[in-house]
Scaffold this motif. Structure first.
Motif, PDB file in Angstrom:
ATOM      1  N   LYS A  13      40.500  29.320  45.449  1.00 28.56           N
ATOM      2  CA  LYS A  13      39.925  28.799  44.349  1.00 28.56           C
ATOM      3  C   LYS A  13      38.594  29.290  44.202  1.00 28.56           C
ATOM      4  O   LYS A  13      37.890  29.669  43.069  1.00 28.56           O
ATOM      5  CB  LYS A  13      39.724  27.196  44.613  1.00 28.56           C
ATOM      6  N   VAL A  16      38.437  32.868  43.007  1.00 33.15           N
ATOM      7  CA  VAL A  16      38.732  33.149  41.645  1.00 33.15           C
ATOM      8  C   VAL A  16      37.642  32.588  40.819  1.00 33.15           C
ATOM      9  O   VAL A  16      37.200  33.307  39.724  1.00 33.15           O
ATOM     10  CB  VAL A  16      40.118  32.192  41.413  1.00 33.15           C
ATOM     11  N   SER A  17      36.950  31.286  41.193  1.00 38.35           N
ATOM     12  CA  SER A  17      35.809  31.014  40.252  1.00 38.35           C
ATOM     13  C   SER A  17      34.725  32.058  40.070  1.00 38.35           C
ATOM     14  O   SER A  17      33.906  32.373  39.198  1.00 38.35           O
ATOM     15  CB  SER A  17      35.250  29.628  40.792  1.00 38.35           C
ATOM     16  N   LYS A  20      35.469  34.926  37.815  1.00 36.35           N
ATOM     17  CA  LYS A  20      35.347  34.399  36.546  1.00 36.35           C
ATOM     18  C   LYS A  20      33.826  34.591  36.156  1.00 36.35           C
ATOM     19  O   LYS A  20      33.614  34.755  34.889  1.00 36.35           O
ATOM     20  CB  LYS A  20      35.611  32.763  36.366  1.00 36.35           C
TER      21      LYS A  20
ATOM     22  N   VAL B 154      46.637  36.621  34.258  1.00 36.29           N
ATOM     23  CA  VAL B 154      47.074  35.476  34.189  1.00 36.29           C
ATOM     24  C   VAL B 154      46.543  34.360  35.501  1.00 36.29           C
ATOM     25  O   VAL B 154      46.243  33.209  35.117  1.00 36.29           O
ATOM     26  CB  VAL B 154      48.711  35.290  34.901  1.00 36.29           C
ATOM     27  N   HIS B 155      46.183  34.999  36.604  1.00 41.96           N
ATOM     28  CA  HIS B 155      45.959  34.004  37.654  1.00 41.96           C
ATOM     29  C   HIS B 155      44.136  33.794  37.664  1.00 41.96           C
ATOM     30  O   HIS B 155      43.687  32.611  37.987  1.00 41.96           O
ATOM     31  CB  HIS B 155      46.282  34.676  38.953  1.00 41.96           C
ATOM     32  N   GLU B 157      42.021  34.671  34.934  1.00 43.32           N
ATOM     33  CA  GLU B 157      41.489  34.295  33.740  1.00 43.32           C
ATOM     34  C   GLU B 157      41.995  33.254  32.988  1.00 43.32           C
ATOM     35  O   GLU B 157      41.718  32.970  32.168  1.00 43.32           O
ATOM     36  CB  GLU B 157      41.327  35.635  32.953  1.00 43.32           C
ATOM     37  N   GLY B 158      43.480  32.902  33.598  1.00 38.28           N
ATOM     38  CA  GLY B 158      44.276  31.788  33.039  1.00 38.28           C
ATOM     39  C   GLY B 158      44.870  32.207  31.526  1.00 38.28           C
ATOM     40  O   GLY B 158      45.430  31.092  30.813  1.00 38.28           O
ATOM     41  N   TYR B 159      45.317  33.565  31.306  1.00 39.43           N
ATOM     42  CA  TYR B 159      45.985  33.606  30.185  1.00 39.43           C
ATOM     43  C   TYR B 159      47.269  33.160  30.225  1.00 39.43           C
ATOM     44  O   TYR B 159      47.770  33.148  31.618  1.00 39.43           O
ATOM     45  CB  TYR B 159      46.123  35.201  29.990  1.00 39.43           C
ATOM     46  N   SER B 160      48.057  32.770  29.232  1.00 36.25           N
ATOM     47  CA  SER B 160      49.527  32.320  29.397  1.00 36.25           C
ATOM     48  C   SER B 160      50.267  33.456  29.434  1.00 36.25           C
ATOM     49  O   SER B 160      49.856  34.875  29.195  1.00 36.25           O
ATOM     50  CB  SER B 160      49.908  31.688  28.145  1.00 36.25           C
ATOM     51  N   ARG B 183      50.283  37.219  42.968  1.00 40.62           N
ATOM     52  CA  ARG B 183      49.490  36.147  43.702  1.00 40.62           C
ATOM     53  C   ARG B 183      50.186  36.111  45.139  1.00 40.62           C
ATOM     54  O   ARG B 183      49.134  35.664  45.903  1.00 40.62           O
ATOM     55  CB  ARG B 183      50.020  34.949  43.077  1.00 40.62           C
TER      56      ARG B 183
END
Lengths: 106, 195
Positions: A13, A16-17, A20, B154-155, B157-160, B183
């Motif tokens: 986590k 990942v942050s 971003k 996907v993981h 940036e959270g795109y579908s 992943r």
């Protein structure tokens, strides 16, 4: 005390942050001018350069067509008794009737 | 006299560019350079982000006739930016220019500190965004370009799955499988480094 899996989840986590947020990039003063210079040299979009945009894809499509043609001619040659080496040999020996190369009668 | 183009829509500008007013493309660069730089700077080493953003705008210009006004220009351009970065990693992966380095002592230290702090539920105090970012980039560099691209979209940036499939030009099934596998690879890598 956290389990190993929980620690891994937290680390994931956190990473990942951090990804971003990224980092700000500033460009040099001539950056935009360089792009415009290249664009002006390209001409109006949709001209000749676009034909080669997807070169890779074109080559693969062409190779499939070429393979199809090769297979077709191979089958044609096999079914129609085309023997180019024999024809060349006959030409070279100046023996169009094929007397020299024909198997002897026993 | 400098004309004010800020009120013109992207579509209007594009149509004028396609009609030969090439100089107007500069307005689109003005509008979207920040977005493009944001995309490439996350995916490409920072020292090459400027050059990559340059390539994105040139590629977009050359494909401008293929732009379909039914979707916003920004989305279309972002797709080109992501694909350009993907191509960068593919080329680099093929040529294997530089071997992937092992983690620096600084990163190791960060990880050790992080693991110790997280055990006491107070890891936030030990965070250092820059180091964390370097670690995730290190891990991504170990993946093959396809895994990397899908993992980023996907993981990270959270795109579908559907959106990622549209961006990469892959089927949804392929994206789903690659996202799952990549992943897992990332987690295995992280597991190894915290051992």
């Amino acid at each position: 005390m956290r389990s190993r899996k929980e620690k891994l989840d937290i680390l994931e986590k956190r990473l990942v942050s951090s990804w971003k947020t990224g980092e700000a990039v500033s460009v040099g003063s001539g950056w935009q001018a360089d792009i415009m210079r290249e664009i002006r040299l390209s001409g109006i979009p949709g001209g000749k350069m676009d034909i080669f945009e997807d070169q890779g894809r074109l080559i693969w499509r062409f190779s499939m067509v070429a393979a199809g043609f090769t297979l077709f001619f191979l089958l044609y040659a096999l079914t129609n008794d085309i023997m180019p080496y024999r024809d060349l040999a006959l030409l070279f020996l100046d023996d169009p009737a094929g007397f020299i190369l024909s198997p002897p009668f026993v | 006299m400098i004309e004010d183009r800020s009120k013109e829509s992207d579509e209007e500008i594009i149509s004028q560019v396609l009609n030969g007013n090439v100089d107007l493309y500069e307005e689109l660069i003005d509008r979207y350079s920040e977005i493009v730089l944001g995309i490439v700077s996350k995916r490409i080493p920072l020292d090459q982000a400027e050059e990559m953003a340059h390539e994105v705008f040139v590629r977009a210009y050359r494909s401008l006739q293929g732009f379909n006004a039914s979707s916003p220009f920004g989305n279309w351009l972002s797709k080109i930016a992501v694909r350009t970065c993907h191509d960068y990693w593919r080329k680099r992966y093929r040529s294997k220019e530089e071997p992937v380095n092992s983690l620096d002592p600084e990163h190791r230290e960060w990880l050790d500190g992080f693991m110790a702090e997280s055990a006491r539920n107070s890891f936030d105090r030990a965070e250092s965004k820059k180091t964390a970012r370097e670690i995730i980039l290190w891990a991504l560099e170990k993946l093959d370009p396809g895994d990397r691209a899908v993992l980023e979209l996907v993981h990270l940036e959270g795109y579908s799955v559907k959106e990622a499939a549209g961006i990469l030009g892959w089927s949804s099934g392929k994206v789903k499988i690659r996202a799952f596998r990549s992943r897992n690879k990332l987690r295995k890598m992280l597991e190894k480094i915290i051992d």
